[in-house]
Design a protein around this motif. Structure first.
Motif, mmCIF file in Angstrom:
data_model
loop_
_atom_site.group_PDB
_atom_site.id
_atom_site.type_symbol
_atom_site.label_atom_id
_atom_site.label_comp_id
_atom_site.label_asym_id
_atom_site.label_seq_id
_atom_site.Cartn_x
_atom_site.Cartn_y
_atom_site.Cartn_z
ATOM 1 N N GLY C 37 -22.163 -12.386 -3.442
ATOM 2 C CA GLY C 37 -22.005 -12.433 -1.995
ATOM 3 C C GLY C 37 -20.983 -11.469 -1.421
ATOM 4 O O GLY C 37 -20.709 -11.507 -0.212
ATOM 5 N N PHE C 38 -20.413 -10.619 -2.266
ATOM 6 C CA PHE C 38 -19.429 -9.661 -1.761
ATOM 7 C C PHE C 38 -19.422 -8.440 -2.666
ATOM 8 O O PHE C 38 -19.427 -8.575 -3.887
ATOM 9 N N ARG C 189 -11.004 -20.584 -5.703
ATOM 10 C CA ARG C 189 -12.266 -20.999 -6.290
ATOM 11 C C ARG C 189 -13.351 -20.518 -5.344
ATOM 12 O O ARG C 189 -13.471 -20.976 -4.217
ATOM 13 N N GLY C 190 -14.136 -19.561 -5.798
ATOM 14 C CA GLY C 190 -15.094 -18.895 -4.913
ATOM 15 C C GLY C 190 -16.489 -19.473 -5.011
ATOM 16 O O GLY C 190 -16.839 -20.137 -5.984
ATOM 17 N N TYR C 191 -17.260 -19.224 -3.981
ATOM 18 C CA TYR C 191 -18.653 -19.685 -3.951
ATOM 19 C C TYR C 191 -19.419 -18.886 -2.907
ATOM 20 O O TYR C 191 -18.840 -18.218 -2.051
ATOM 21 N N LEU C 192 -20.735 -18.970 -2.993
ATOM 22 C CA LEU C 192 -21.589 -18.370 -1.972
ATOM 23 C C LEU C 192 -21.491 -19.196 -0.690
ATOM 24 O O LEU C 192 -21.205 -20.396 -0.727
ATOM 25 N N GLY C 196 -25.412 -16.078 2.550
ATOM 26 C CA GLY C 196 -25.511 -15.154 1.425
ATOM 27 C C GLY C 196 -24.221 -14.422 1.141
ATOM 28 O O GLY C 196 -24.160 -13.604 0.222
ATOM 29 N N GLY C 197 -23.195 -14.699 1.914
ATOM 30 C CA GLY C 197 -21.895 -14.077 1.699
ATOM 31 C C GLY C 197 -21.019 -14.922 0.788
ATOM 32 O O GLY C 197 -21.509 -15.813 0.086
ATOM 33 N N ARG C 198 -19.720 -14.642 0.823
ATOM 34 C CA ARG C 198 -18.817 -15.290 -0.117
ATOM 35 C C ARG C 198 -17.607 -15.884 0.584
ATOM 36 O O ARG C 198 -17.123 -15.357 1.573
ATOM 37 N N ALA C 199 -17.159 -17.011 0.047
ATOM 38 C CA ALA C 199 -15.918 -17.621 0.531
ATOM 39 C C ALA C 199 -15.237 -18.283 -0.656
ATOM 40 O O ALA C 199 -15.778 -18.315 -1.767
#
Lengths: 371, 393, 371, 393
Positions: C37-38, C189-192, C196-199
């Motif tokens: 997502g990034f 701790r990352g996730y979609l 469709g992006g990332r956070a």
């Protein structure tokens, strides 16, 4: 679970429908508005059909019927947009029957049932808007009885009625009284209303009054709920008629060489009107069938029903005018009168935003027809 | 890109504002601010005041005696008039027929008709719609037969706004039955005092008579009253209709009425009610968004760089906003909007309106009346057809 | 009053449009989502165009441009539904420029402008929902500096950024800090995300931080408003693209033997979408042109703008899917991605109901573009 | 006229409720109550439990082994299952193809196919839609050529719900190119394990694979799998579609989801927010009104007195309600609906969803997924066409 009407109910409906069709045409209605918005003669004709005694016991000369019969009647009156306030008769006979003592009943119910006495609810006060618990009218003990002082606005047929059911504060508690129009200190000022009917401001100055109940909050809420159930049915009648008129017009009126009923965007609008009508009819059934439920359940049901009816009425009324085009905003053509009637009904007993607040305040964890 | 008006534009606005403040009669402004009934005299009084200043034809070019303002200046003039409570200029003379006379009339016609329009002396009406024509304007049936130096006119017009006051009427008439419906239409000016002209007011749902039927029964009209060429009237009418007129959005009036709605909400005790207040807030955003849309069109007109073909959007949104504020005013008053006391809609009425607020008297009537706004001037359904055509082809 | 773009602004737009068209196609976007997502590479390409330094002074290596240029850029990024959070760069560079002292500026702005440092706002907390004045993250004095402890959720590209702008309570006052991702005690701790992006969730445990300002409430509201103005422009880009895709589809797709663009009910739907788009574009202009207004006026304008944009986005997104029919709900076809992007944008910086509350709370007697 | 159910109906409801309570696996109910992912096994496990009781074909007449319930009983069964958190019965076998086999299949076909459907052993799929057919179902292109005792099938179906699990598929196939499109269609049952059948899942916008493309490449189908007569398939399909199915409104599920929405609103702190709460209140009225509409239809079916031709209204309102509750759930969670963590949609996931409430994980996905409801089963635009036809002619 059964939504079929009994044979008796169908006969009742047919009798009222016949009177509306033959006895209360658009021209008579127009003449009544021109003459002030109320016809005692027309009201007496309703009474002759027994309708004024619909909620009155047989002992007191009434039909002793229930909310479903009231619904059947009010829907037909809605079709004719009858100006005379039979709904008020249902409200007042209902509340006197439910809360009055034997003397009060004997004094009023036979006269109401016969049509001799028209009694209406005089509850609207300036500071209250739609709240039933705000009341500045004051009741004082006077000898064996009471006197009332205060002002009530927009009382249906207020300068034509024979008496009023009046909420007032007695010793700090909302109570319900009957006040005769001919009583001392009663002054009325009548006017037309937007739907072509009649209302009045009623001023009481130490006017003699008879107590119905000191549990006025309960009784007033009950009164309003009887009114809402009746109004829902009346509104379905108006909307049914409004849609039928619109459909006729669309199949007749041509633009660009074809009937406007052929335009898909307008057809979908009609589908949406039909949706609003059927949701409204469903909730009118619901209101009438819940009118005798316990107070909490009844109150919740009426708020839901009136919210739906208000939403439906606004949409159906506005779209009916729009689909008629120019002729829809003329006084001459009936649809504008339907629209005005629906507008007034939406505001009566609390408008749609108000009902939303009532629904919101009464939400529980689960919801449905039976919850 | 800049939101602010230029210093020159700002100075122009101040000039208009000061003049309107000094010249708009207070009794008229009072009526407008409270939706009370305006008489013919009220409307014409203001028209003549503007006429004397040379601003009744505020959209006119200098060569015809107008001020020669650009689109932004016209907008600022309209806004200052509206916010101050001036009545809308009755458009049929200065806004509608005058540009047609300027563009297609001959010199004699211009000299004969324009001065009376510019001064506000002569009241003009519009004769376009006919019974059954609705959105299909080209279906004109009203007949004008050429007989030597005159036309003999027979037929009917309808929805003629304020026609009961009219002295002259400009009409689309049928001068030929051949070809497509559009090709046989002519543009004719008719003196309403001519024998055979009858005006019948139509009562509307609010009880007022704002529009009329106009009947023509063997009315003799001098041929010199024909604008341009015979059978070319459709072209002239379209020229008139196609003018990019941001005023159709009526956003300045909407701003004034939004203020009035807030006043009413306060009086009626619903200004602090979250639910009701939210409805006002939504309308406020609508009004600001419409105003931005109008400003975008004005900017495009001023610079001539990016023309914006969104007149349909202005009409749709503008009319919806008019309906909405009138609806909310009525709902704010609730039960106190229900009395229908006609005399209470006259300024200076001495009676006591139910509940004590005479400002509530006209609310329901205005709401009813505003239903017309999505019907006239090309119904909103027709406008959506037009918008869709520009987007979808 | 002038809404024409300058030649410079048009050149900027064309440069970004070209990059989006040639460099950020649907397939590349899909690949970036699949990879998490990034894409730092894509972000660096934006920086190479100078965009990361749009709000940075020339002294610090930026373009020193204003809100209108930001609008021009964001609209184009919206057309490509670019996942890399340039709006965050605008927010953080804007707030550091406006509120940071010389040291803070020197430490961060050149790196931001070059693209070397990606800095994002980490403000979302569980108890706050959309309120900017609720903050449970705590700042403590630690020697000459500060340490922060707390948790921030849904931080855009939170596990990819180099540093965060973080609101925290310092001595009972909301203040704004910079925290490096590499600092002690920082965990991500990352996730979609749905678009469709990332956070990422970012947890701080006594993490060293640099103070930007103790007037954190002012600075945070300003940050959010920079974000709203950027988002409005981005949303216009997405909607413009969404409508164009829908129009193309309707003119191609046949049902019952004709293009579905011929059905009047659907045509009117498109007219309504166009209405929403143009109202939204108008309010995007309004937001950008009010971004440098005094705080009160700015706040009111942003709430109005985001309310309109939220309303428009929901309608345009939902109707675009509906008009596509079945293919509109597939992952394969682009329109569902437009819809999801619009949904996420509506929620970002406070959804439509929230903005309505902000508008309502800020109403005055008069209203208009200039009031 | 009576709102209450009869004592018999009430007793019936209690019986169903008790049985469902005792037989619905808790792990499945947990998933349904929280919109977590259901596996093929979950769905089939419940189908087999119902099948064993004889209730999978709950709409079947007694002669085919069904319970022979009337419309009200069927509704009560559906309601009790829905409120308890049972998965919806996958309808393609017991609700869709079975009635066609009963009405138009021969005795051999009935004996061969119905038992596997009634027991939940055999998973059926539907092969109606084709690429490009959309709302125009009669445009079937998938070809079945008669060759002796077999049909050779070539073509493609699409939007085949849960077709990835299918063992048999009932298809509309074109057996003749003559006459109107409707006249050359046949109704054919195809074993999906036949050589030449390929299923390709379609990924939807929420990341799930709920529908499929099904390809037929020279698939040989025994002629005995033809239902009824060749070229009469359209009649059979219409018979199926025209069944008055109040279940299309899905009001029972809506009641369950309204409860869930309220739970979520409480967790997310918006239950006491006037604005958000009002939106729930509006939905509550919608749900009650829809339920009353459904009950009216049931009453009419039960008594046979007043048939109500309002299936279109049920579909429109029911689907709008589904979209709305899913939208409000997402909006309740706000920023905490934005993380897209696929594994969090599995029951028993051990991770920590952002913000701490795993119940938020599926909210946005469900909202996205629900957009289908106004598109499939005859789009709401088609439904409005139908409703308008009944009203306007």
């Amino acid at each position: 679970m059964d939504f079929d009407f009994s044979d008796d109910q169908q006969q009742l409906r047919d009798a009222v429908a016949k009177w509306v069709e033959k006895g209360y045409g658009f021209e008579r209605r127009r003449a009544i508005t021109a003459a002030g918005g109320f016809s005692r003669e027309a009201y007496n004709e309703l009474a002759e059909l027994g309708l004024a005694g619909l909620y009155v016991s047989e002992d007191d000369g009434g039909l002793n019927m229930g909310p479903v019969e009231a619904m059947v009647v009010m829907e037909q009156l809605g079709r004719g947009m009858v100006l005379e306030p039979l709904a008020q008769t249902l409200v007042c006979s209902g509340v006197i029957s439910a809360y009055g003592n034997a003397d009060v009943k004997a004094a009023w119910l036979p006269g109401i049932a016969s049509g001799e006495k028209l009694v209406v609810l005089a509850h609207q006060e300036r500071r209250a808007r739609y709240r039933s618990d705000v009341c500045d009218t004051v009741a004082k003990v006077a000898g064996a009885g009471w006197t009332l002082s205060g002002t009530k606005n927009v009382v249906p047929a207020g300068d034509q009625a024979d008496a009023f059911v009046v909420p007032a504060m007695a010793n700090g508690q909302l109570s319900l009284f009957v006040v005769e129009r001919a009583a001392a200190g009663v002054a009325t000022r009548g006017y037309l209303t937007q739907d072509g009917g009649r209302a009045a401001d009623v001023t009481l100055a130490n006017s003699p009054a008879t107590l119905i109940t000191t549990d006025g909050q309960t009784a007033l809420e009950h009164s309003i709920d009887i009114g809402i159930a009746a109004l829902c049915a009346e509104a379905v009648g108006v909307m049914d008629q409004t849609l039928a008129i619109t459909v006729d017009y669309m199949n007749t009126r041509k633009q660009f060489g074809v009937a406007i009923a052929t335009f898909q965007a307008l057809r979908h609008r009609v589908a949406d009107m039909k949706m609003q009508l059927e949701l409204a009819r469903s909730m009118s059934y619901y209101a009438s069938l819940k009118l005798n439920a316990p107070a909490d359940e009844r109150r919740r049901a009426m708020a839901r029903a009136k919210y739906q009816l208000g939403t439906s009425m606004r949409f159906v009324g506005q779209q009916a005018v729009q689909l008629h085009g120019g002729i829809g905003v003329t006084d001459e053509y009936i649809v504008s009168h339907c629209f005005k009637k629906l507008t007034q009904l939406e505001i009566t007993w609390g408008d749609t935003l108000h009902q939303l607040g009532e629904v919101s305040a009464r939400m529980q964890d689960t919801a449905g027809v039976f919850a | 890109m800049d939101l602010a008006f230029t210093p020159e534009e700002q100075a122009f606005r101040e000039e208009i504002r000061a003049w309107v403040k000094n010249n708009l009669p207070a009794d008229i402004a009072h009526k407008v601010h409270n939706a009370l009934r305006l008489s013919r005299d009220d409307m014409q009084r203001w028209a003549k005041i503007l006429g004397k200043k040379g601003w009744l034809g505020y959209g006119w070019p200098k060569q015809f005696g107008g001020p020669g303002w650009n689109a932004v200046q016209k907008h600022l003039f309209e806004e200052e008039c509206a916010l101050a409570g001036a009545p809308r200029i009755v458009p049929f003379g200065p806004v509608m027929v005058a540009p047609v006379i300027m563009a297609f009339g001959n010199k004699e016609q211009q000299e004969r008709f324009l001065p009376g329009i510019a001064s506000g002396e002569v009241w003009w009406s519009q004769g376009y719609s006919e019974p059954g024509s609705g959105s299909d304007l080209a279906s004109v049936k009203c007949r004008a037969e050429r007989q030597g130096n005159t036309y003999l006119v027979n037929g009917q017009k309808t929805w003629t706004t304020l026609g009961q006051y009219g002295e002259w009427i400009f009409c689309l008439v049928r001068t030929s039955l051949e070809g497509k419906p559009q090709t046989g239409i002519s543009f004719l000016l008719i003196d309403m005092k001519s024998p055979g002209v009858t005006v019948r007011p139509i009562k509307l749902l609010d009880g007022e008579c704002e529009v009329n039927e106009v009947f023509f029964d063997n009315v003799v009209v001098p041929a010199e009253n024909l604008i341009g060429e015979e059978n070319k009237g459709w072209t002239y009418a379209k020229h008139l209709l196609s003018h990019e007129r941001t005023n159709i959005a009526d956003v300045n009036r909407a701003k004034r009425e939004l203020e009035r709605l807030k006043r009413i909400a306060k009086t009626e005790g619903v200004w602090d009610d979250t639910r009701f207040r939210d409805e006002i807030a939504k309308l406020e955003v609508d009004v600001v968004a419409l105003e931005m849309l109008v400003l975008r069109v004005l900017s495009a007109e001023k610079s001539g760089k990016n023309s914006l073909d969104i007149a349909g959007l202005l009409k749709i949104k503008g009319s919806e906003i008019q309906q909405r504020y009138s609806e909310l005013m009525m709902l704010a008053a609730g039960p106190y909007s229900l009395p229908f006391i006609e005399e209470a809609m006259e300024a200076g009425w001495q009676g006591d309106f139910p509940g004590g607020s005479w400002a509530n008297a006209p609310l329901a009537s205005t709401y009813f009346n505003m239903r017309k706004t999505t019907i006239y001037g090309g119904s909103n359904e027709v406008q959506r057809n037009i918008v869709a055509q520009t987007v979808l082809g």
